[in-house]
Write an enzyme that holds these catalytic residues in place. Structure first.
Site, PDB file in Angstrom:
ATOM      1  N   THR A   1       0.442   5.507   2.376  1.00 48.49           N
ATOM      2  CA  THR A   1      -0.193   4.456   2.667  1.00 48.49           C
ATOM      3  C   THR A   1      -1.647   4.431   3.169  1.00 48.49           C
ATOM      4  O   THR A   1      -1.850   5.572   3.679  1.00 48.49           O
ATOM      5  CB  THR A   1       0.408   3.291   3.790  1.00 48.49           C
ATOM      6  OG1 THR A   1      -0.461   2.248   4.186  1.00 48.49           O
ATOM      7  CG2 THR A   1       0.903   4.418   4.989  1.00 48.49           C
ATOM      8  N   ASP A   2      -2.470   3.823   3.006  1.00 47.40           N
ATOM      9  CA  ASP A   2      -4.092   3.984   3.485  1.00 47.40           C
ATOM     10  C   ASP A   2      -4.124   3.948   5.071  1.00 47.40           C
ATOM     11  O   ASP A   2      -5.060   4.436   5.647  1.00 47.40           O
ATOM     12  CB  ASP A   2      -4.876   2.709   2.838  1.00 47.40           C
ATOM     13  CG  ASP A   2      -4.615   1.374   3.096  1.00 47.40           C
ATOM     14  OD1 ASP A   2      -3.352   1.179   3.902  1.00 47.40           O
ATOM     15  OD2 ASP A   2      -5.545   0.780   2.709  1.00 47.40           O
ATOM     16  N   GLU A   3      -3.076   3.554   5.604  1.00 45.12           N
ATOM     17  CA  GLU A   3      -2.838   3.203   7.155  1.00 45.12           C
ATOM     18  C   GLU A   3      -3.077   4.497   7.808  1.00 45.12           C
ATOM     19  O   GLU A   3      -3.399   4.613   8.960  1.00 45.12           O
ATOM     20  CB  GLU A   3      -1.667   2.233   7.602  1.00 45.12           C
ATOM     21  CG  GLU A   3      -1.553   1.204   7.226  1.00 45.12           C
ATOM     22  CD  GLU A   3      -0.615   0.240   7.861  1.00 45.12           C
ATOM     23  OE1 GLU A   3      -0.188   0.699   9.008  1.00 45.12           O
ATOM     24  OE2 GLU A   3      -0.261  -0.848   7.308  1.00 45.12           O
TER      25      GLU A   3
ATOM     26  N   TYR B   1       4.303   3.028  12.875  1.00 44.34           N
ATOM     27  CA  TYR B   1       4.668   3.041  11.378  1.00 44.34           C
ATOM     28  C   TYR B   1       3.585   4.034  10.710  1.00 44.34           C
ATOM     29  O   TYR B   1       3.862   4.967  10.106  1.00 44.34           O
ATOM     30  CB  TYR B   1       4.588   1.616  10.703  1.00 44.34           C
ATOM     31  CG  TYR B   1       4.200   1.812   9.337  1.00 44.34           C
ATOM     32  CD1 TYR B   1       5.239   2.271   8.190  1.00 44.34           C
ATOM     33  CD2 TYR B   1       3.220   1.418   8.710  1.00 44.34           C
ATOM     34  CE1 TYR B   1       5.030   2.215   6.973  1.00 44.34           C
ATOM     35  CE2 TYR B   1       2.947   1.358   7.337  1.00 44.34           C
ATOM     36  CZ  TYR B   1       3.967   1.905   6.592  1.00 44.34           C
ATOM     37  OH  TYR B   1       3.679   1.783   5.005  1.00 44.34           O
TER      38      TYR B   1
ATOM     39  N   LYS C   1       4.250   7.698   8.751  1.00 48.51           N
ATOM     40  CA  LYS C   1       3.807   7.985   7.164  1.00 48.51           C
ATOM     41  C   LYS C   1       2.740   9.153   7.251  1.00 48.51           C
ATOM     42  O   LYS C   1       2.911  10.010   6.462  1.00 48.51           O
ATOM     43  CB  LYS C   1       2.983   6.568   6.796  1.00 48.51           C
ATOM     44  CG  LYS C   1       4.104   5.360   6.547  1.00 48.51           C
ATOM     45  CD  LYS C   1       5.311   5.912   5.433  1.00 48.51           C
ATOM     46  CE  LYS C   1       4.735   6.037   4.034  1.00 48.51           C
ATOM     47  NZ  LYS C   1       5.984   6.147   3.090  1.00 48.51           N
TER      48      LYS C   1
HETATM   49  P1  NAD Z   1      10.178  -2.186   1.666  1.00 51.06           P
HETATM   50  O1  NAD Z   1      10.394  -2.267   3.122  1.00 51.06           O
HETATM   51  O2  NAD Z   1      10.025  -3.532   0.966  1.00 51.06           O
HETATM   52  O3  NAD Z   1      11.071  -1.313   1.002  1.00 51.06           O
HETATM   53  C1  NAD Z   1      11.728  -0.327   1.518  1.00 51.06           C
HETATM   54  C2  NAD Z   1      12.900   0.245   0.976  1.00 51.06           C
HETATM   55  O4  NAD Z   1      13.475   1.454   1.265  1.00 51.06           O
HETATM   56  C3  NAD Z   1      14.165  -0.787   1.200  1.00 51.06           C
HETATM   57  O5  NAD Z   1      14.903  -1.074  -0.059  1.00 51.06           O
HETATM   58  C4  NAD Z   1      15.127  -0.192   1.998  1.00 51.06           C
HETATM   59  O6  NAD Z   1      16.256  -0.364   1.773  1.00 51.06           O
HETATM   60  C5  NAD Z   1      14.792   1.419   1.564  1.00 51.06           C
HETATM   61  N1  NAD Z   1      15.266   2.264   2.822  1.00 51.06           N
HETATM   62  C6  NAD Z   1      14.747   2.173   4.156  1.00 51.06           C
HETATM   63  N2  NAD Z   1      15.353   3.334   4.872  1.00 51.06           N
HETATM   64  C7  NAD Z   1      16.011   3.861   3.880  1.00 51.06           C
HETATM   65  C8  NAD Z   1      16.597   5.057   4.078  1.00 51.06           C
HETATM   66  N3  NAD Z   1      17.022   5.703   5.324  1.00 51.06           N
HETATM   67  N4  NAD Z   1      17.286   5.664   2.893  1.00 51.06           N
HETATM   68  C9  NAD Z   1      17.199   5.197   1.591  1.00 51.06           C
HETATM   69  N5  NAD Z   1      16.505   3.889   1.638  1.00 51.06           N
HETATM   70  C10 NAD Z   1      15.786   3.373   2.600  1.00 51.06           C
HETATM   71  O7  NAD Z   1       8.970  -1.268   1.435  1.00 51.06           O
HETATM   72  P2  NAD Z   1       7.749  -1.479   0.680  1.00 51.06           P
HETATM   73  O8  NAD Z   1       6.574  -2.435   1.053  1.00 51.06           O
HETATM   74  O9  NAD Z   1       8.404  -1.539  -0.772  1.00 51.06           O
HETATM   75  O10 NAD Z   1       7.097  -0.167   0.515  1.00 51.06           O
HETATM   76  C11 NAD Z   1       7.540   1.071  -0.058  1.00 51.06           C
HETATM   77  C12 NAD Z   1       6.748   2.278   0.147  1.00 51.06           C
HETATM   78  O11 NAD Z   1       5.389   2.165  -0.168  1.00 51.06           O
HETATM   79  C13 NAD Z   1       6.647   2.636   1.526  1.00 51.06           C
HETATM   80  O12 NAD Z   1       6.902   4.113   1.652  1.00 51.06           O
HETATM   81  C14 NAD Z   1       5.372   2.497   1.969  1.00 51.06           C
HETATM   82  O13 NAD Z   1       4.999   3.019   3.057  1.00 51.06           O
HETATM   83  C15 NAD Z   1       4.322   2.513   0.933  1.00 51.06           C
HETATM   84  N6  NAD Z   1       3.496   1.572   0.933  1.00 51.06           N
HETATM   85  C16 NAD Z   1       3.436   0.004   1.133  1.00 51.06           C
HETATM   86  C17 NAD Z   1       2.628  -0.717   0.892  1.00 51.06           C
HETATM   87  C18 NAD Z   1       2.540  -2.287   1.330  1.00 51.06           C
HETATM   88  O14 NAD Z   1       1.610  -2.990   1.232  1.00 51.06           O
HETATM   89  N7  NAD Z   1       3.896  -2.813   1.321  1.00 51.06           N
HETATM   90  C19 NAD Z   1       1.351  -0.179   0.820  1.00 51.06           C
HETATM   91  C20 NAD Z   1       1.103   1.063   0.665  1.00 51.06           C
HETATM   92  C21 NAD Z   1       1.894   1.821   0.763  1.00 51.06           C
HETATM   93  O1  DAU Z   2      -2.312  -0.937   3.935  1.00 45.88           O
HETATM   94  C1  DAU Z   2      -1.005  -0.657   3.454  1.00 45.88           C
HETATM   95  C2  DAU Z   2       0.239  -1.181   4.477  1.00 45.88           C
HETATM   96  O2  DAU Z   2       0.019  -2.648   4.279  1.00 45.88           O
HETATM   97  C3  DAU Z   2       1.449  -0.736   4.145  1.00 45.88           C
HETATM   98  O3  DAU Z   2       1.482   0.743   4.436  1.00 45.88           O
HETATM   99  C4  DAU Z   2       2.564  -1.728   4.949  1.00 45.88           C
HETATM  100  O4  DAU Z   2       3.718  -0.785   4.589  1.00 45.88           O
HETATM  101  C5  DAU Z   2       2.384  -2.899   4.703  1.00 45.88           C
HETATM  102  O5  DAU Z   2       3.469  -3.715   5.443  1.00 45.88           O
HETATM  103  C6  DAU Z   2       0.729  -3.335   4.891  1.00 45.88           C
HETATM  104  O6  DAU Z   2       0.652  -3.341   6.508  1.00 45.88           O
HETATM  105  P1  DAU Z   2      -0.264  -4.607   7.137  1.00 45.88           P
HETATM  106  O7  DAU Z   2       0.361  -4.260   8.647  1.00 45.88           O
HETATM  107  O8  DAU Z   2      -1.249  -4.496   6.878  1.00 45.88           O
HETATM  108  O9  DAU Z   2       0.631  -5.779   6.457  1.00 45.88           O
HETATM  109  P2  DAU Z   2       1.243  -6.931   7.290  1.00 45.88           P
HETATM  110  O10 DAU Z   2       1.526  -7.933   5.958  1.00 45.88           O
HETATM  111  O11 DAU Z   2       1.998  -6.847   8.439  1.00 45.88           O
HETATM  112  O12 DAU Z   2      -0.088  -7.911   7.770  1.00 45.88           O
HETATM  113  C7  DAU Z   2      -1.383  -8.017   6.848  1.00 45.88           C
HETATM  114  C8  DAU Z   2      -2.402  -8.573   7.899  1.00 45.88           C
HETATM  115  O13 DAU Z   2      -2.058  -9.954   8.354  1.00 45.88           O
HETATM  116  C9  DAU Z   2      -2.661  -7.948   9.224  1.00 45.88           C
HETATM  117  O14 DAU Z   2      -3.970  -7.866   9.627  1.00 45.88           O
HETATM  118  C10 DAU Z   2      -1.932  -8.547  10.324  1.00 45.88           C
HETATM  119  C11 DAU Z   2      -1.988  -9.875   9.672  1.00 45.88           C
HETATM  120  N1  DAU Z   2      -0.762 -11.062  10.074  1.00 45.88           N
HETATM  121  C12 DAU Z   2       0.528 -10.762   9.749  1.00 45.88           C
HETATM  122  C13 DAU Z   2       1.666 -11.420   9.799  1.00 45.88           C
HETATM  123  C14 DAU Z   2       2.794 -10.680   9.523  1.00 45.88           C
HETATM  124  C15 DAU Z   2      -1.023 -12.223  10.432  1.00 45.88           C
HETATM  125  O15 DAU Z   2      -2.304 -12.376  10.814  1.00 45.88           O
HETATM  126  N2  DAU Z   2      -0.262 -12.893  10.732  1.00 45.88           N
HETATM  127  C16 DAU Z   2       1.164 -12.703  10.373  1.00 45.88           C
HETATM  128  O16 DAU Z   2       2.266 -13.511  10.663  1.00 45.88           O
END
Ligand code: NAD
Ligand code: DAU
Length: 342
Positions: free
Chosen positions: A131-133, A158, A162
């Site tokens: 992730t970019d975080e 989190y 990562k």
């Molecule tokens: P998600 O939470 O929707 O899905 C995670 C999946 O991993 C689920 O299916 C869960 O059951 C599985 N999982 C969790 N723990 C596990 C374990 N111990 N063993 C096997 N499976 C397990 O997550 P997402 O949003 O789809 O993110 C997927 C990946 O992409 C993550 O690595 C996250 O850090 C990265 N990522 C997410 C975002 C975003 O915006 N959501 C952005 C950049 C990177």
């Molecule tokens: O940047 C990549 C990341 O983006 C991934 O690594 C994470 O897995 C993914 O969850 C996401 O993280 P964020 O914390 O940016 O996403 P989230 O959807 O939780 O929140 C997005 C923005 O919205 C953040 O500034 C917090 C804000 N927010 C979130 C929730 C849930 C609100 O204002 N209200 C809300 O109810």
């Protein structure tokens, strides 16, 4: 089945961890649609997983193994049967990591360590999804964006977990010659995202006639990319990326949270007065922004979803059509937030 070349070796089946999650399931669909590869999904099916998201895929192309990435015996067996793996599995929600960091350390760090050891033993090509975080945050008026050279500076449990997993991958490449690549992507949106996350939470609130709940002043910026574009970038890196390299993935989608909510309110025919400002997230990162020039120039990748507002409208339609999927989780999700004044 025709074997595809991933790097220098022919491969016909890949292992995808977390393939029942939001982005992992999108990636599995993308691979089935766009390649001849078959997929083994390794997923623990936590609360964040959606078995339904991959259920309809052909059984001869996709197999689900329910298990933990930190289970060394299971992972060793799976790695002995595969030549390539893409690692999506993670605990992924910042708010949950502030409530209880332990599963983040276990899955994101110990889980990645477990995969790396198996990749080392069996010489498996590994792509690690990050992730970019890991880079921390930028000021709102900073002209800079994150690049592959930005120093790591994570803020939350989190993002620290990562960052830790990325460092392990880099060390295993350098010390043991593991054939790994890393990608760091910005915020994804699209179908099958858990309703704990910002965009689905706001959409499902609006469906219920409940105000969108915006943290703090709502000026935090996220750089949005459609999950399909994240998937196409990961596949491109798996196929053509240089081992040992990191690639940033982004689609130039910077928006403040207020801009996103305002666009959603417009789609629901509601007024901006409906927004409810709630308690801010502890340590809330101000702005993320990705410079993805390396991926575009070196591997010729570009995003297909260029119009964020149109992608958002499609996503709203999808959540309206899939209420039977998210409805059972809405009450518990909202109770978690309500307890924190959010
Ligand atoms: P998600 O939470 O929707 O899905 C995670 C999946 O991993 C689920 O299916 C869960 O059951 C599985 N999982 C969790 N723990 C596990 C374990 N111990 N063993 C096997 N499976 C397990 O997550 P997402 O949003 O789809 O993110 C997927 C990946 O992409 C993550 O690595 C996250 O850090 C990265 N990522 C997410 C975002 C975003 O915006 N959501 C952005 C950049 C990177
Ligand atoms: O940047 C990549 C990341 O983006 C991934 O690594 C994470 O897995 C993914 O969850 C996401 O993280 P964020 O914390 O940016 O996403 P989230 O959807 O939780 O929140 C997005 C923005 O919205 C953040 O500034 C917090 C804000 N927010 C979130 C929730 C849930 C609100 O204002 N209200 C809300 O109810």
């Amino acid at each position: 089945m025709a074997a595809e070349k991933l790097g220098s070796r022919p491969v016909d089946r890949i292992l995808v961890t977390g393939g029942a999650g939001f982005i992992g399931s999108n990636f599995v669909h993308h691979v089935v649609r766009n390649t001849d590869l078959s997929v083994t999904v390794l997923d623990k099916l936590t609360y964040a997983a959606s078995r339904e998201a991959i259920d309809a895929l052909p059984e001869d192309r996709v197999e689900l193994v329910v298990g933990d990435v930190a289970d060394a015996t299971l992972v060793d067996k799976l790695f002995s049967d595969h030549d390539a793996a893409v690692h999506f599995a993670a605990e992924s929600h910042n708010d949950n990591s502030l409530h209880d960091p332990a599963p983040f350390i276990q899955t994101n760090i110990v889980g990645t360590f477990t995969l790396l050891e198996a990749a080392r033993r069996h010489d498996v090509r590994l792509h690690h999804v990050s992730t970019d975080e890991v880079y921390g945050d930028l000021d709102l008026d900073d002209p800079k964006r994150f690049t592959e050279d930005t120093p790591y500076n994570p803020s939350s449990p989190y993002s620290a977990s990562k960052a830790g997993s990325d460092h392990l991958v880099r060390a295993w490449v350098r010390s043991f010659g593991v054939r790994a690549t890393i990608s760091n992507c910005s915020n994804n949106y699209g179908p099958w995202q858990h309703i704990e996350k910002f965009i689905p939470r706001m959409i499902t609130n609006l469906v219920d006639g409940v105000p969108p709940k915006v943290y703090g002043d709502g000026l935090n910026v996220r750089d949005w990319i459609h999950a399909d574009d994240h998937s196409s970038a990961v596949l491109r890196i798996l196929e053509q990326g240089r081992v040992g390299e990191t690639y940033l993935i982004g689609a130039d989608g910077e928006r403040t949270n207020l801009q996103v909510v305002t666009a959603l309110l417009r789609l629901f025919g509601r007024s901006e007065d409906d927004i409810e400002f709630v308690t801010d997230r502890a340590g809330h990162d101000r702005r993320y922004a990705i410079e993805s020039g390396k991926l575009r120039a070196e591997l010729g990748w570009s995003p297909r979803f260029q119009d964020f507002e149109a992608g958002l409208a499609d996503t709203v339609d999808w959540y309206r059509r899939h209420e039977d999927w998210w409805r059972p989780h809405k009450q518990a999700t909202e109770a978690f937030y309500a307890a924190k004044g959010q």
